[in-house]
Motif scaffolding. Structure first.
Motif, PDB file in Angstrom:
ATOM      1  N   PRO A  28       0.795  -1.231   0.000  1.00 23.26           N
ATOM      2  CA  PRO A  28       0.000   0.000   0.000  1.00 23.26           C
ATOM      3  C   PRO A  28       0.825   1.277   0.000  1.00 23.26           C
ATOM      4  O   PRO A  28       0.297   2.352  -0.296  1.00 23.26           O
ATOM      5  CB  PRO A  28      -0.812  -0.111   1.299  1.00 23.26           C
ATOM      6  N   GLU A  29       2.101   1.179   0.331  1.00 25.59           N
ATOM      7  CA  GLU A  29       2.989   2.339   0.355  1.00 25.59           C
ATOM      8  C   GLU A  29       4.399   1.869   0.039  1.00 25.59           C
ATOM      9  O   GLU A  29       4.665   0.670  -0.043  1.00 25.59           O
ATOM     10  CB  GLU A  29       2.942   3.009   1.731  1.00 25.59           C
ATOM     11  N   ASP A  30       5.305   2.795  -0.141  1.00 27.83           N
ATOM     12  CA  ASP A  30       6.699   2.452  -0.409  1.00 27.83           C
ATOM     13  C   ASP A  30       7.343   1.946   0.879  1.00 27.83           C
ATOM     14  O   ASP A  30       7.572   2.708   1.821  1.00 27.83           O
ATOM     15  CB  ASP A  30       7.453   3.678  -0.923  1.00 27.83           C
ATOM     16  N   VAL A  31       7.623   0.654   0.923  1.00 26.08           N
ATOM     17  CA  VAL A  31       8.229   0.053   2.113  1.00 26.08           C
ATOM     18  C   VAL A  31       9.614  -0.509   1.803  1.00 26.08           C
ATOM     19  O   VAL A  31      10.113  -1.376   2.509  1.00 26.08           O
ATOM     20  CB  VAL A  31       7.320  -1.060   2.677  1.00 26.08           C
ATOM     21  N   SER A  32      10.239   0.005   0.736  1.00 25.13           N
ATOM     22  CA  SER A  32      11.531  -0.546   0.311  1.00 25.13           C
ATOM     23  C   SER A  32      12.576  -0.489   1.420  1.00 25.13           C
ATOM     24  O   SER A  32      13.466  -1.343   1.487  1.00 25.13           O
ATOM     25  CB  SER A  32      12.030   0.189  -0.926  1.00 25.13           C
ATOM     26  N   ALA A  33      12.480   0.505   2.314  1.00 26.01           N
ATOM     27  CA  ALA A  33      13.461   0.626   3.398  1.00 26.01           C
ATOM     28  C   ALA A  33      13.432  -0.581   4.326  1.00 26.01           C
ATOM     29  O   ALA A  33      14.417  -0.861   5.020  1.00 26.01           O
ATOM     30  CB  ALA A  33      13.190   1.900   4.204  1.00 26.01           C
ATOM     31  N   TYR A  34      12.311  -1.320   4.345  1.00 24.42           N
ATOM     32  CA  TYR A  34      12.164  -2.441   5.261  1.00 24.42           C
ATOM     33  C   TYR A  34      12.348  -3.793   4.584  1.00 24.42           C
ATOM     34  O   TYR A  34      12.194  -4.839   5.211  1.00 24.42           O
ATOM     35  CB  TYR A  34      10.782  -2.383   5.922  1.00 24.42           C
ATOM     36  N   LEU A  35      12.685  -3.779   3.295  1.00 29.43           N
ATOM     37  CA  LEU A  35      12.837  -5.017   2.531  1.00 29.43           C
ATOM     38  C   LEU A  35      14.295  -5.371   2.289  1.00 29.43           C
ATOM     39  O   LEU A  35      14.582  -6.289   1.520  1.00 29.43           O
ATOM     40  CB  LEU A  35      12.108  -4.884   1.181  1.00 29.43           C
ATOM     41  N   LYS A  36      15.226  -4.689   2.931  1.00 32.14           N
ATOM     42  CA  LYS A  36      16.654  -4.820   2.628  1.00 32.14           C
ATOM     43  C   LYS A  36      17.402  -5.635   3.666  1.00 32.14           C
ATOM     44  O   LYS A  36      18.562  -5.373   3.981  1.00 32.14           O
ATOM     45  CB  LYS A  36      17.271  -3.427   2.495  1.00 32.14           C
ATOM     46  N   SER A  37      16.735  -6.643   4.210  1.00 32.32           N
ATOM     47  CA  SER A  37      17.345  -7.528   5.205  1.00 32.32           C
ATOM     48  C   SER A  37      16.903  -8.953   4.946  1.00 32.32           C
ATOM     49  O   SER A  37      15.972  -9.207   4.176  1.00 32.32           O
ATOM     50  CB  SER A  37      16.946  -7.117   6.627  1.00 32.32           C
ATOM     51  N   ASP A  38      17.579  -9.861   5.617  1.00 35.86           N
ATOM     52  CA  ASP A  38      17.136 -11.244   5.634  1.00 35.86           C
ATOM     53  C   ASP A  38      17.096 -11.700   7.085  1.00 35.86           C
ATOM     54  O   ASP A  38      17.739 -11.113   7.958  1.00 35.86           O
ATOM     55  CB  ASP A  38      18.071 -12.150   4.828  1.00 35.86           C
ATOM     56  N   VAL A  39      16.323 -12.754   7.338  1.00 39.04           N
ATOM     57  CA  VAL A  39      16.229 -13.370   8.655  1.00 39.04           C
ATOM     58  C   VAL A  39      16.928 -14.715   8.592  1.00 39.04           C
ATOM     59  O   VAL A  39      16.783 -15.458   7.611  1.00 39.04           O
ATOM     60  CB  VAL A  39      14.759 -13.540   9.078  1.00 39.04           C
ATOM     61  N   TYR A  40      17.695 -15.021   9.633  1.00 31.38           N
ATOM     62  CA  TYR A  40      18.482 -16.246   9.665  1.00 31.38           C
ATOM     63  C   TYR A  40      18.119 -17.067  10.897  1.00 31.38           C
ATOM     64  O   TYR A  40      17.941 -16.530  12.002  1.00 31.38           O
ATOM     65  CB  TYR A  40      19.976 -15.935   9.681  1.00 31.38           C
ATOM     66  N   ARG A  41      18.013 -18.385  10.691  1.00 30.24           N
ATOM     67  CA  ARG A  41      17.779 -19.320  11.792  1.00 30.24           C
ATOM     68  C   ARG A  41      19.121 -19.909  12.208  1.00 30.24           C
ATOM     69  O   ARG A  41      19.896 -20.368  11.359  1.00 30.24           O
ATOM     70  CB  ARG A  41      16.818 -20.418  11.369  1.00 30.24           C
ATOM     71  N   LEU A  42      19.375 -19.895  13.503  1.00 31.42           N
ATOM     72  CA  LEU A  42      20.653 -20.336  14.049  1.00 31.42           C
ATOM     73  C   LEU A  42      20.500 -21.664  14.774  1.00 31.42           C
ATOM     74  O   LEU A  42      19.470 -21.923  15.411  1.00 31.42           O
ATOM     75  CB  LEU A  42      21.201 -19.298  15.027  1.00 31.42           C
ATOM     76  N   SER A  43      21.513 -22.477  14.685  1.00 31.04           N
ATOM     77  CA  SER A  43      21.571 -23.706  15.476  1.00 31.04           C
ATOM     78  C   SER A  43      23.015 -23.941  15.865  1.00 31.04           C
ATOM     79  O   SER A  43      23.941 -23.434  15.212  1.00 31.04           O
ATOM     80  CB  SER A  43      21.023 -24.900  14.693  1.00 31.04           C
ATOM     81  N   ALA A  44      23.223 -24.691  16.937  1.00 33.39           N
ATOM     82  CA  ALA A  44      24.588 -24.924  17.406  1.00 33.39           C
ATOM     83  C   ALA A  44      24.695 -26.330  17.970  1.00 33.39           C
ATOM     84  O   ALA A  44      23.748 -26.862  18.560  1.00 33.39           O
ATOM     85  CB  ALA A  44      24.980 -23.903  18.464  1.00 33.39           C
ATOM     86  N   ALA A  45      25.855 -26.916  17.761  1.00 29.44           N
ATOM     87  CA  ALA A  45      26.185 -28.212  18.348  1.00 29.44           C
ATOM     88  C   ALA A  45      27.572 -28.098  18.961  1.00 29.44           C
ATOM     89  O   ALA A  45      28.362 -27.216  18.585  1.00 29.44           O
ATOM     90  CB  ALA A  45      26.155 -29.301  17.281  1.00 29.44           C
ATOM     91  N   ILE A  46      27.897 -28.983  19.907  1.00 25.51           N
ATOM     92  CA  ILE A  46      29.215 -28.922  20.543  1.00 25.51           C
ATOM     93  C   ILE A  46      29.760 -30.332  20.681  1.00 25.51           C
ATOM     94  O   ILE A  46      29.067 -31.267  21.089  1.00 25.51           O
ATOM     95  CB  ILE A  46      29.155 -28.197  21.908  1.00 25.51           C
ATOM     96  N   ASP A  47      31.011 -30.502  20.250  1.00 24.44           N
ATOM     97  CA  ASP A  47      31.725 -31.758  20.429  1.00 24.44           C
ATOM     98  C   ASP A  47      32.559 -31.662  21.685  1.00 24.44           C
ATOM     99  O   ASP A  47      33.228 -30.640  21.937  1.00 24.44           O
ATOM    100  CB  ASP A  47      32.648 -32.021  19.233  1.00 24.44           C
ATOM    101  N   GLY A  48      32.554 -32.709  22.466  1.00 17.05           N
ATOM    102  CA  GLY A  48      33.326 -32.730  23.712  1.00 17.05           C
ATOM    103  C   GLY A  48      32.495 -33.352  24.813  1.00 17.05           C
ATOM    104  O   GLY A  48      31.360 -32.934  25.067  1.00 17.05           O
ATOM    105  N   ARG A  49      33.075 -34.349  25.464  1.00 13.81           N
ATOM    106  CA  ARG A  49      32.354 -35.070  26.514  1.00 13.81           C
ATOM    107  C   ARG A  49      31.959 -34.118  27.648  1.00 13.81           C
ATOM    108  O   ARG A  49      32.776 -33.396  28.204  1.00 13.81           O
ATOM    109  CB  ARG A  49      33.241 -36.192  27.055  1.00 13.81           C
ATOM    110  N   GLY A  50      30.634 -34.123  27.963  1.00 13.79           N
ATOM    111  CA  GLY A  50      30.152 -33.346  29.098  1.00 13.79           C
ATOM    112  C   GLY A  50      29.920 -31.878  28.821  1.00 13.79           C
ATOM    113  O   GLY A  50      29.537 -31.139  29.738  1.00 13.79           O
ATOM    114  N   TRP A  51      30.113 -31.432  27.559  1.00 12.61           N
ATOM    115  CA  TRP A  51      29.920 -30.020  27.231  1.00 12.61           C
ATOM    116  C   TRP A  51      28.488 -29.780  26.721  1.00 12.61           C
ATOM    117  O   TRP A  51      27.881 -30.663  26.109  1.00 12.61           O
ATOM    118  CB  TRP A  51      30.899 -29.577  26.144  1.00 12.61           C
ATOM    119  N   THR A  52      27.969 -28.584  26.978  1.00 14.55           N
ATOM    120  CA  THR A  52      26.668 -28.169  26.434  1.00 14.55           C
ATOM    121  C   THR A  52      26.814 -26.782  25.820  1.00 14.55           C
ATOM    122  O   THR A  52      27.720 -26.023  26.172  1.00 14.55           O
ATOM    123  CB  THR A  52      25.573 -28.120  27.519  1.00 14.55           C
ATOM    124  N   VAL A  53      25.898 -26.472  24.916  1.00 16.58           N
ATOM    125  CA  VAL A  53      25.921 -25.156  24.284  1.00 16.58           C
ATOM    126  C   VAL A  53      24.500 -24.605  24.255  1.00 16.58           C
ATOM    127  O   VAL A  53      23.535 -25.348  24.041  1.00 16.58           O
ATOM    128  CB  VAL A  53      26.515 -25.208  22.865  1.00 16.58           C
TER     129      VAL A  53
END
Length: 679
Positions: free
Chosen positions: A599-624
């Motif tokens: 309905p209006e010029d919203v180009s200023a808000y279209l110049k990004s992306d969203v990213y999903r993050l995940s993490a794993a850790i190797d090492g006995r007894g470690w958590t992340v």
């Protein structure tokens, strides 16, 4: 079907309260504590970045009020820029019902008034001052303040007192005049068909002239006694075990009638409570009323958005505590069971703010403060990322305080409001709205800080089993499982699934482990919403960075992502508060405007992306742990991403974190990096 992304984590901060009938002592002076945007940040790196600590209405006091920085809307010298509503306050009593405020402190059957008595001749001026002029008695808060705050200085009010006048009929002839009360509860020899508005106006015009009404925008008729809405439960089913237990002292003057009478929401209340008038949008209010701001809103041409929470089939509330047009009109210290005090300084003393949908309809927000998107256009332009400031804040020139996402039609499958209490009714919603709620100003007595996601319809029609137009998405839709009150024999009565306080924990929050959710998917309507970040500025004002995308289209922009390992290594102690690896995520894509149909010029808000993050850790007894599983970055820009590693004394000497980032717009675009952490 619609879904919440992660399973709800039931971390809650609330106190289960007995609904007390003891009078709450009046405090003096408005709250002066500094603005806070939520609980103080924890010291541990493992603490949630945006924990949900909502507060129940029963536990609130005037100390919970926080002023709007730079607002000072209660100052009588601040004049509205567009319109000051001139309100005639006309006070009237009855031969059998004197003004409560004129009686000795705590002397009437409802244990009111809470202050020293006022002379009858001064009653009209007393209430004009109570609702119109800051004082210790009203804690520095007025109806004028509310309207100035909600309209950002556009609309104010002023009261002119008239009366008092003596009505020609007893109080109960006016109060027992709807829902069949007049047939079963009216004493013999009486006709309970009184029209209070008509009789008050006739007395007023006889005293002041036939043209007196023309000098005012609105007329507020303050009648002696109570709004039935504020006493039917507290002095009915909460006070008496059964209707047969209501004693003669709470019954009618006719010994042949029962001591109970039907009430609007349930089958019975005490006759004395039920014989009180019900306040109305004709601006008819009792001395216990705190909902004057709500009734004024009706004069602008907007309907109620509330339900009956007490009868089956239960139907969920529409917008609840977050909206003055719903039961947010009951917001105030002590909660809904303290709305019977006179003067009305508890319970409904400070209603919630207006939702974005209401502000848009009423013209109470500038277009520059609202970003208007189209669901259909998001499919071709790609997702939008917008920072949204608290709705009660004084906006700066570039501040956004709401997002509207229009839909050409609602694709939600039909559901049965008589079988599913959480059914939002007919699929006729036109648009979604996103706004930030912060507990400041009129929103001080909302239960939480966070993001309000709602779907709305333009029409104000009965499609939910009641008139509804805003349906708040509940981030925690499970039963809140709290006691409403205790019966006289001690039996607890739970809040029904339709109770407005079921939405106390409805707001969305940023980050992981908050106790709420940081994203929401409406699959039928093909929309995905994200709560990406939370920022508090130097004045203590809260903003959230929000995202929204169409599930079926990413637009013409090229998507990409890179993740770099920390250059300086981890910080902190993994066997203590945790060791943090701060990665650098870069949006390597390239923006392309393409064709827009928003309905209006919203180009200023279209110049990004969203990213999903995940993490794993190797090492006995470690958590992340990831403080957030979602982030955003503008094209060509980089943002920090943190991962926190912990280890016990028996863990391996080191662990290796692998962080993965995936584009939400194009899941084929991923990147990884590693970080070694030593004990």
């Amino acid at each position: 079907m619609r879904r919440l992304i992660r399973s709800n984590q039931l971390r809650r901060a609330y106190v289960t309260c007995v609904a007390a009938l003891a009078a709450t002592a009046l405090l003096t002076g408005p709250g002066t504590a500094p603005v806070q945007a939520g609980p103080a940040a924890g010291t541990s790196r493992l603490d949630p970045v945006d924990p949900q600590y909502w507060q129940d209405q029963e536990t609130m006091t005037w100390d919970d009020y926080r002023a709007v920085p730079g607002g000072n809307w209660a100052d009588p010298a601040r004049q509205p820029s567009q319109r000051k509503l001139r309100i005639a306050l006309v006070a009237a009593d009855n031969s059998d019902q004197p003004f409560v405020i004129t009686q000795p402190r705590g002397s009437d059957p409802f244990r009111n008034p809470q202050v020293a008595p006022v002379a009858r001749a001064d009653v009209a001026k007393f209430y004009a001052d109570f609702w119109g002029t800051p004082s210790a008695l009203n804690h520095g808060h007025t109806v004028h303040e509310y309207w100035m705050e909600q309209t950002n200085g556009r609309v104010g009010v002023e009261f002119t007192p008239f009366g008092p006048y003596r009505l020609p009929r007893p109080q109960y002839e006016y109060g027992l005049n709807d829902i069949g009360q007049e047939r079963a509860g009216c004493p013999a020899g009486h006709t309970c068909d009184g029209n209070l508005d008509r009789d008050v106006d006739a007395l007023w015009q006889a005293a002041e002239g036939a043209d007196v009404r023309s000098r005012f925008d609105l007329v507020l008729r303050v009648y002696a006694g109570y709004d039935e809405t504020s006493v039917w439960q507290e002095f009915g089913e909460m006070m008496f075990q059964t209707r047969e237990d209501v004693p003669d002292a709470w019954g009618p003057p006719d010994p042949n009638l029962p001591n109970w009478v039907r009430s609007r929401y349930v089958d019975w209340t005490s006759w004395k409570a039920g014989s009180q008038l019900w306040g109305s949008s004709s601006m008819r209010q009792g001395e216990s009323s705190g909902t004057i701001t709500h009734e004024i809103a009706h004069t602008f041409g907007i309907a109620d958005n509330n339900n009956n929470p007490y009868v089956s089939p239960y139907r969920r509330v529409g917008s609840g505590t977050w909206d003055v047009m719903d039961r947010g009109s009951f917001n105030g210290p002590g909660g809904p069971h303290n709305r019977w005090v006179v003067p009305a300084s508890q319970g409904a003393a400070m209603p919630a703010g207006q939702t974005l949908r209401s502000k848009l309809k009423l013209g109470h927000i500038d277009e520059a403060q609202v970003v208007r998107l189209s669901r259909e256009a998001l499919r071709t332009t790609g997702l939008a990322v917008i920072t949204v400031k608290a709705r009660s804040a004084v906006p700066g020139a570039r501040d956004v305080q709401g997002v509207r996402i229009g839909m050409d039609r609602d694709l939600t499958p039909a559901c049965d409001i008589n079988a599913d209490p959480l059914c939002p009714g007919s699929p006729v919603y036109d648009f979604y709205s996103l706004e930030t709620v912060q507990r400041i100003g009129a929103d001080s007595f909302t239960p939480d800080n966070g993001v309000l996601i709602a779907k709305n319809k333009t029409a104000e029609t009965n499609t939910c089993g009641y008139t509804c137009f805003t349906w708040v998405v509940d981030a925690n839709p499970q039963d809140i499982d709290m006691v409403d009150y205790y019966k006289p024999d001690g039996t607890p009565v739970k809040r029904t699934v339709a109770d407005y306080r079921q939405l106390n924990d409805a707001l969305f929050h940023a980050g992981t482990r908050s106790g709420s959710e940081d994203e929401y998917v409406d699959e039928p309507n093909r929309l995905h919403f994200y709560v990406l970040d939370r920022v508090v500025d130097a004045d203590g004002l809260l903003s959230y960075t929000l995202g929204v995308r169409h599930l079926d289209g990413a637009g013409p922009s090229q998507r990409g992502v890179a993740v770099a390992r920390p250059s300086g290594g981890p910080t902190g102690n993994p066997t203590g508060a945790g060791a943090t690896c701060t990665f650098t995520l870069t949006n390597t894509g390239r923006y392309s405007a393409g064709g827009q149909a928003h309905p209006e010029d919203v180009s200023a808000y279209l110049k990004s992306d969203v990213y999903r993050l995940s993490a794993a850790i190797d090492g006995r007894g470690w958590t992340v742990v990831l403080p957030t599983e979602l982030t955003s970055a503008a094209f060509g820009r980089s943002v920090p991403v943190k991962a926190v590693a912990t280890a016990s004394g028996s863990s391996a000497s080191s662990g290796r974190i692998t962080l993965t980032a995936r584009s939400e717009s194009d899941p084929s675009r991923t990147a990884t990096a590693t970080c070694r952490v030593d004990k």
